[in-house]
Write an enzyme that holds these catalytic residues in place. Structure first.
Site, PDB file in Angstrom:
ATOM      1  CD  GLU A  77      -1.441  -2.334   2.016  1.00  0.00           C
ATOM      2  OE1 GLU A  77      -2.267  -2.970   2.686  1.00  0.00           O
ATOM      3  OE2 GLU A  77      -0.227  -2.652   1.936  1.00  0.00           O
TER       4      GLU A  77
ATOM      5  CB  CYS B 299      -1.015  -0.641   5.305  1.00  0.00           C
ATOM      6  SG  CYS B 299       0.663  -1.198   4.964  1.00  0.00           S
TER       7      CYS B 299
ATOM      8  CB  ALA C  80      15.902 -44.702  -5.383  1.00  0.00           C
TER       9      ALA C  80
ATOM     10  CD1 TRP D  70      20.881 -36.239 -13.299  1.00  0.00           C
ATOM     11  CD2 TRP D  70      19.638 -35.699 -11.542  1.00  0.00           C
ATOM     12  NE1 TRP D  70      21.639 -35.433 -12.500  1.00  0.00           N
ATOM     13  CE2 TRP D  70      20.886 -35.081 -11.407  1.00  0.00           C
ATOM     14  CE3 TRP D  70      18.687 -35.492 -10.539  1.00  0.00           C
ATOM     15  CZ2 TRP D  70      21.222 -34.285 -10.317  1.00  0.00           C
ATOM     16  CZ3 TRP D  70      19.021 -34.691  -9.466  1.00  0.00           C
ATOM     17  CH2 TRP D  70      20.263 -34.097  -9.363  1.00  0.00           C
TER      18      TRP D  70
END
Length: 363
Positions: free
Chosen positions: A55, A87, A165, A173
């Site tokens: 603001e 604010c 895995a 990967w």
């Protein structure tokens, strides 16, 4: 209640809020647009804790034109003094005539008092415009304020047959470079990365944000019940690490403290790390969002204890076979009604991989 123009301006405010996606923590991401005579006269976003709020930036840009204008803000203006002044007070002083907030601030220090302050000062207020989109920007802040817990995402990369895995622990990967780059964005918007000792010992990861220009790194948190981590582990380099443990069987504490790591002893009844206590501790440290990047053991334990808010699943177009490791290490179910249902809310292709976002539907 809200017209088409209101939606256009709030959409812009939400876009501005996204500019703080990687940097505002522990504060929420907030955007503000100030409009007068159907023209945007001021814009702002919150970028970093301690800096001006959205603001203030928008009001500074609007200047004297803010008198009689409408402010669109993605979160209720604050009414308390923290690192910066309220604010709501700044909006009153600027002379705006109306404030539209996407959502009420879940912070108990605000929680409606910002809007009430504006109303008490003859400013018209409304809230709820594009509320779901605003909430989606700040799941961690909302969770920490309402549940005293961070918002937990669990990221898992697997083959299409759900394997994370090989049986010999090789996992790099599974997914493509595109998917791994996508993960960096999730790391960057997280306050902490949580992993288990199994992943640390088998992969020796750094768990840092790479390939993105950001000025902060998330805290690295390791679940290591018996302090088996080695002081030279990559994840301990650079500090900003926390090791949660239950027993120091090898008298590792002093060597690990010498690396700059914090140690947290939180055993449960089975002399394992109490995961719920760990997350509660992270919330106390003002951690909003946690990204879990562990193996099937940690994933399974988190899921079994209803501690995962969102699953971030990357499926590679590969098959790794029944002997490879799965997504979650959990007791065998005997009936289909024991299966954990998921609410899938986003599916998209990332490179050659498929990314699925889903929320567990706990019983």
């Amino acid at each position: 209640m809200f017209n088409a123009s209101d939606h256009v301006y709030m959409t812009r405010a939400l876009q501005l809020a996204e500019q703080g996606l990687y940097s505002t923590m522990p504060n929420p991401r907030v955007g503000c647009v100030i409009v007068k005579d159907n023209q945007i006269i001021g814009e702002g976003a919150h970028f970093e804790a301690g800096e001006p709020h959205a603001e203030v930036f928008a009001l500074n840009q609007a200047g004297e034109q803010a008198i009689g204008a409408t402010a669109y803000v993605t979160l209720e203006p604050c009414s308390h003094t923290g690192r910066t002044p309220p604010c709501a007070e700044a909006l009153v002083k600027a002379g705006v005539s109306k404030v539209i907030a996407a959502m009420q601030d879940p912070n108990p220090l605000v929680a409606g008092s910002g809007l009430a302050y504006l109303q008490a000062n003859q400013i018209e207020v409304a809230s709820g415009l594009m509320e779901s989109q605003a909430k989606a920007l700040n799941p961690g802040f909302i969770s920490r304020m309402t549940r005293k817990m961070p918002y937990v995402r669990c990221k898992i990369a697997s083959s299409l047959d759900g394997k994370t895995a090989l049986n010999n622990h090789q996992s790099q990967w599974i997914t493509s470079e595109h998917a791994r780059l996508d993960v960096q964005h999730w790391r960057a918007q997280s306050c902490a990365i949580l992993t288990g000792i199994g992943t640390v010992l088998s992969d020796d990861p750094s768990m840092t944000v790479r390939n993105l220009n950001i000025n902060r790194q998330p805290m690295r948190v390791i679940v290591d019940s018996h302090l088996r981590i080695l002081p030279q582990a990559k994840i301990l380099q650079g500090g900003n690490t926390l090791i949660a443990f239950a027993q120091d069987l090898s008298n590792q504490s002093n060597a690990l403290l010498a690396t700059g790591a914090q140690l947290l002893c939180i055993p449960d009844a089975d002399n394992k790390v109490c995961l719920k206590t760990l997350l509660s501790h992270l919330a106390h440290m003002q951690i909003n969002e946690v990204l879990v990047e562990g193996g099937e053991g940690l994933n399974g334990a988190m899921l079994a204890q209803n501690l995962i808010d969102e699953l971030l699943l990357y499926y590679a177009p590969k098959l790794m076979g029944s002997k490879a490791k799965g997504l979650f290490d959990m007791p065998a179910f005997t009936q289909m009604n024991q299966a954990i249902a998921l609410d899938v809310f986003d599916v998209r292709q990332i490179g050659c991989d498929i990314r699925v976002r889903a929320k567990p539907r706990y019983a």
